[in-house]
Design a protein around this motif. Structure first.
Motif, PDB file in Angstrom:
ATOM      1  N   THR A  61       0.814  -1.225   0.000  1.00  0.00           N
ATOM      2  CA  THR A  61       0.000   0.000   0.000  1.00  0.00           C
ATOM      3  C   THR A  61       0.846   1.274   0.000  1.00  0.00           C
ATOM      4  OG1 THR A  61      -0.169  -0.152   2.411  1.00  0.00           O
ATOM      5  CG2 THR A  61      -1.994  -1.079   1.115  1.00  0.00           C
ATOM      6  N   ASP A  90       3.682   3.158 -10.412  1.00  0.00           N
ATOM      7  CA  ASP A  90       3.064   2.457  -9.286  1.00  0.00           C
ATOM      8  C   ASP A  90       3.880   1.265  -8.812  1.00  0.00           C
ATOM      9  OD1 ASP A  90       0.790   4.098  -8.981  1.00  0.00           O
ATOM     10  OD2 ASP A  90      -0.215   3.088 -10.640  1.00  0.00           O
ATOM     11  N   GLU A 107      -4.413  -0.339  -3.417  1.00  0.00           N
ATOM     12  CA  GLU A 107      -5.146   0.573  -2.537  1.00  0.00           C
ATOM     13  C   GLU A 107      -5.338   0.017  -1.132  1.00  0.00           C
ATOM     14  OE1 GLU A 107      -5.855   3.767  -3.244  1.00  0.00           O
ATOM     15  OE2 GLU A 107      -4.682   3.309  -5.032  1.00  0.00           O
ATOM     16  N   SER A 108      -5.499  -1.303  -1.012  1.00  0.00           N
ATOM     17  CA  SER A 108      -5.674  -1.912   0.309  1.00  0.00           C
ATOM     18  C   SER A 108      -4.874  -3.210   0.350  1.00  0.00           C
ATOM     19  CB  SER A 108      -7.158  -2.179   0.584  1.00  0.00           C
ATOM     20  OG  SER A 108      -7.682  -3.071  -0.376  1.00  0.00           O
ATOM     21  N   LYS A 113       2.030  -0.997  -6.159  1.00  0.00           N
ATOM     22  CA  LYS A 113       1.076  -0.230  -5.347  1.00  0.00           C
ATOM     23  C   LYS A 113      -0.337  -0.766  -5.513  1.00  0.00           C
ATOM     24  CE  LYS A 113      -0.375   3.832  -3.404  1.00  0.00           C
ATOM     25  NZ  LYS A 113      -1.262   3.380  -2.364  1.00  0.00           N
TER      26      LYS A 113
END
Length: 143
Positions: free
Chosen positions: A13, A36, A55-56, A53
């Protein structure tokens, strides 16, 4: 045609915090970054490690039919006790060292809860890197 594992992709994250953590804990070195993600190489071996990367948190694991959590990846070390002490000295959450048919192992978790196993190699095992190299050589000679 020959295939080998090129990269392991790990969902994280926070790329920056995770990059520092992986550099500190596993000794990885940066290859490069993209929008990312970030790519690294390990001090030994040819497999690369990439942080991507998300988001969660999406821990990279699966559950066996015995309802046990299993990591997708492991790291091989020569000295399991020293590796275990290294993680504990850094305050990393680990499981206790366990034994399976002579192979000792433990698990640890990164900042996003991604589990990884650390294992030692058992001399004489068909899974030992020396045994695998021998099988690879024999296969190349037979082609």
């Amino acid at each position: 045609m020959m295939f080998k594992v090129g990269s392991i992709f790990i969902p994280v994250t926070d790329i920056e915090k995770s990059a520092v953590w992986y550099e500190d804990v596993l000794g990885v070195k940066i290859i490069g970054r993209w929008e990312d993600g970030a790519g690294f190489y390990l001090p030994a071996g040819s497999t690369q490690l990439a942080l991507v990367k998300v988001e969660s948190p999406q821990p990279a694991e699966f559950v066996t039919k015995r309802n046990q959590r299993n990591a997708y990846y492991n790291f091989v070390v020569d000295d399991i006790e020293a590796a275990y002490q290294h993680f504990n000295n850094k305050g990393i959450v680990t499981n206790e060292i366990d034994d399976f048919a002579g192979m000792k192992y433990f698990s640890f978790y990164d900042l996003d809860g991604n589990p990884f196993s650390v294992v030692n190699e058992v001399e004489g095992s068909p899974y030992h890197s020396d045994s695998v190299r021998k099988m690879q050589e024999e296969a190349r000679q037979n082609t």
